[in-house]
Write a protein that holds these residues in place. Structure first.
Motif, PDB file in Angstrom:
ATOM      1  N   THR A   1      10.484   0.907   2.919  1.00 41.01           N
ATOM      2  CA  THR A   1      10.138  -0.380   1.947  1.00 41.01           C
ATOM      3  C   THR A   1      10.391  -1.326   2.274  1.00 41.01           C
ATOM      4  OG1 THR A   1      10.274   1.295  -0.292  1.00 41.01           O
ATOM      5  CG2 THR A   1       9.618  -1.595  -0.422  1.00 41.01           C
ATOM      6  N   LEU A   2      11.512  -1.685   2.868  1.00 38.79           N
ATOM      7  CA  LEU A   2      11.770  -3.011   3.454  1.00 38.79           C
ATOM      8  C   LEU A   2      10.988  -3.381   4.396  1.00 38.79           C
ATOM      9  CD1 LEU A   2      15.563  -3.150   2.866  1.00 38.79           C
ATOM     10  CD2 LEU A   2      13.679  -3.989   1.797  1.00 38.79           C
TER      11      LEU A   2
ATOM     12  N   LEU B   1       4.352  -8.694   5.645  1.00 37.02           N
ATOM     13  CA  LEU B   1       4.742 -10.229   5.515  1.00 37.02           C
ATOM     14  C   LEU B   1       3.991 -11.006   6.469  1.00 37.02           C
ATOM     15  CD1 LEU B   1       5.121 -12.309   4.051  1.00 37.02           C
ATOM     16  CD2 LEU B   1       7.837 -12.031   4.440  1.00 37.02           C
TER      17      LEU B   1
ATOM     18  N   GLU C   1       1.991   2.871  -1.843  1.00 36.28           N
ATOM     19  CA  GLU C   1       3.216   3.494  -1.203  1.00 36.28           C
ATOM     20  C   GLU C   1       2.370   4.502  -2.223  1.00 36.28           C
ATOM     21  OE1 GLU C   1       7.287   3.031  -1.631  1.00 36.28           O
ATOM     22  OE2 GLU C   1       7.658   1.214  -0.658  1.00 36.28           O
TER      23      GLU C   1
ATOM     24  N   SER D   1      -4.564  -3.935  -4.087  1.00 36.00           N
ATOM     25  CA  SER D   1      -4.801  -3.958  -3.152  1.00 36.00           C
ATOM     26  C   SER D   1      -4.465  -2.003  -2.893  1.00 36.00           C
ATOM     27  CB  SER D   1      -3.234  -3.750  -2.980  1.00 36.00           C
ATOM     28  OG  SER D   1      -2.437  -5.423  -3.106  1.00 36.00           O
TER      29      SER D   1
ATOM     30  N   LEU E   1      -1.325  -4.077   1.916  1.00 31.61           N
ATOM     31  CA  LEU E   1      -1.174  -4.264   0.954  1.00 31.61           C
ATOM     32  C   LEU E   1      -1.165  -6.133   1.016  1.00 31.61           C
ATOM     33  CD1 LEU E   1       1.060  -4.228  -0.821  1.00 31.61           C
ATOM     34  CD2 LEU E   1       3.366  -3.786   1.080  1.00 31.61           C
TER      35      LEU E   1
ATOM     36  N   ALA F   1       0.235  -0.973   5.296  1.00 29.52           N
ATOM     37  CA  ALA F   1       0.901  -2.818   5.135  1.00 29.52           C
ATOM     38  C   ALA F   1      -0.136  -3.494   5.302  1.00 29.52           C
ATOM     39  CB  ALA F   1       1.131  -3.058   6.642  1.00 29.52           C
TER      40      ALA F   1
ATOM     41  N   VAL G   1       5.787 -12.649  -1.263  1.00 32.70           N
ATOM     42  CA  VAL G   1       6.856 -11.888  -0.841  1.00 32.70           C
ATOM     43  C   VAL G   1       7.190 -11.385  -2.689  1.00 32.70           C
ATOM     44  CG1 VAL G   1       9.541 -11.446  -0.867  1.00 32.70           C
ATOM     45  CG2 VAL G   1       8.471 -12.778   0.975  1.00 32.70           C
TER      46      VAL G   1
ATOM     47  N   LEU H   1       4.732  -8.985  -2.808  1.00 28.32           N
ATOM     48  CA  LEU H   1       4.770  -7.425  -2.482  1.00 28.32           C
ATOM     49  C   LEU H   1       5.108  -6.330  -2.354  1.00 28.32           C
ATOM     50  CD1 LEU H   1       4.581  -9.407   1.597  1.00 28.32           C
ATOM     51  CD2 LEU H   1       2.656  -7.833   0.648  1.00 28.32           C
ATOM     52  N   LEU H   2       6.257  -6.682  -2.652  1.00 31.55           N
ATOM     53  CA  LEU H   2       7.113  -5.922  -3.482  1.00 31.55           C
ATOM     54  C   LEU H   2       6.178  -4.759  -4.910  1.00 31.55           C
ATOM     55  CD1 LEU H   2      10.733  -8.365  -3.578  1.00 31.55           C
ATOM     56  CD2 LEU H   2       9.794  -6.588  -2.854  1.00 31.55           C
TER      57      LEU H   2
ATOM     58  N   THR I   1       3.913  -2.948  -3.599  1.00 27.19           N
ATOM     59  CA  THR I   1       4.219  -1.954  -2.722  1.00 27.19           C
ATOM     60  C   THR I   1       4.300  -0.571  -3.528  1.00 27.19           C
ATOM     61  OG1 THR I   1       5.602  -1.162  -1.660  1.00 27.19           O
ATOM     62  CG2 THR I   1       6.988  -1.883  -3.170  1.00 27.19           C
TER      63      THR I   1
ATOM     64  N   VAL J   1       7.263  -3.533   3.748  1.00 26.15           N
ATOM     65  CA  VAL J   1       6.769  -5.631   3.444  1.00 26.15           C
ATOM     66  C   VAL J   1       7.309  -6.272   4.357  1.00 26.15           C
ATOM     67  CG1 VAL J   1       8.555  -7.240   1.564  1.00 26.15           C
ATOM     68  CG2 VAL J   1       8.072  -4.455   0.768  1.00 26.15           C
TER      69      VAL J   1
END
Length: 319
Positions: free
Chosen positions: A101-102, A109, A257, A146, A187, A184, A246, A249-250, A253, A105
């Motif tokens: 996930t990170l 970003l 996902e 998204s 997103l 990505a 940010v 985005l979290l 996701t 993101v």
């Protein structure tokens, strides 16, 4: 206020907010209709002895504040409990899925910052037909959620053209980048439009300021005026928007996902919510809240460094 004092105060506020959020996250389980033990039994009928055993295993026979204190103490030691659905430690599930996930993101970003700043700067500097084209493009981007972008990109580039995988996160760093390219992009699409519009507005306002007019009257080359006096003075507004980006985005996701079966904590949250896997939902919710607050803390600390007009403890330029 000194930087160290401001940072210490913000860290204290962050800790207090996290404590309050942890209470809400833990208590939400008990606000759901019905007995929590019935959810743990997945609707199966059970004898009074079996029901008492389940309550004892999850400490449901104890007072609420005692259960919360026990859970919080375990969380502070990195123990989020045991997943009801996956029959394993929640910490292990998070360790396996959080890096994906990170990375997703971070990739999104990077796309947002690169494309959003470029389009916003291009529209503000060129103006005319270029500005109109950027506004039309960003309107389309902002108007595309998204999950819609995910379906469109997956159908075109993964299913029809076969350029990218349809699902999964891949194995190895390079393969992961290839698998996460479409997620990505999906997103990032909405946020590219938002950042481009914010950048365009901030730079357009800076272009009309007195110090830009003075710099031009003194014969400063236009590229230096744009870089030193326009773009730099717009970074405060852009950075503030970056915190919102940010955070968005979290949240988004989870949808992306799930659409691409990426296997990160977003998809895990969706699956755990549908199966009422409370320990997993609580852990992911608390982590997302912590990430939100960490992002806001970073923005607050960087803003005075980027824009000298902003003083510590405030957001926004001085009048």
């Amino acid at each position: 206020m000194s930087f160290a004092r401001f940072a210490a105060r913000r860290l204290g506020e962050m800790a207090a907010t996290l404590l309050a959020a942890s209470f809400v996250v833990f208590g939400a389980m008990y606000m759901a209709p019905g007995d929590p033990a019935s959810f743990l039994l997945a609707g199966r009928s059970a004898s009074p002895e079996a029901l008492a055993s389940v309550k004892a295993q999850y400490h449901l026979d104890e007072p609420f504040l005692l259960r919360y204190g026990r859970w919080l103490g375990d969380v502070l030691q990195g123990d989020f409990g045991r997943s009801i659905t996956y029959r394993t430690d929640v910490s292990r599930l998070l360790a396996d899925r959080l890096p994906t996930t990170l990375l997703l993101v971070a990739m999104a970003l990077l796309v947002v910052v690169a494309a959003g700043l470029f389009l916003g700067r291009l529209a503000a500097v060129r103006g005319g037909a270029t500005d109109t084209a950027v506004l039309v493009t960003t309107t389309f981007a902002v108007g595309t959620p998204s999950f819609v972008a995910a379906v469109l990109l997956q159908g075109l580039f993964a299913v029809k053209l076969g350029w990218f995988p349809t699902s999964g996160a891949g194995e190895g760093f390079t393969d992961k980048l290839w698998h996460l390219a479409l997620p990505a992009t999906a997103l990032a699409l909405y946020l590219i439009g938002m950042l481009a519009r914010v950048t365009r507005s901030a730079m357009a306002e800076a272009l009309d300021s007195d110090h830009v007019t003075v710099a031009r009257s003194r014969g400063v080359p236009e590229r230096h005026v744009i870089r030193r006096h326009v773009f730099r003075n717009s970074l405060g507004t852009v950075l503030t928007t970056g915190g919102l980006i940010v955070s968005t985005l979290l949240v988004c996701t989870v949808l992306v996902e799930t659409a691409f079966s990426v296997g990160g904590i977003g998809q895990l949250l969706e699956l755990s919510t549908s199966t009422k896997d409370f320990p997993t939902v609580q852990a992911i919710s608390l982590i997302i809240v912590a990430l939100f607050m960490a992002v806001n803390l970073v923005v607050d600390l960087l803003l005075p460094l980027v824009d000298p007009r902003v003083t510590l403890g405030t957001r926004g330029a001085a009048a």
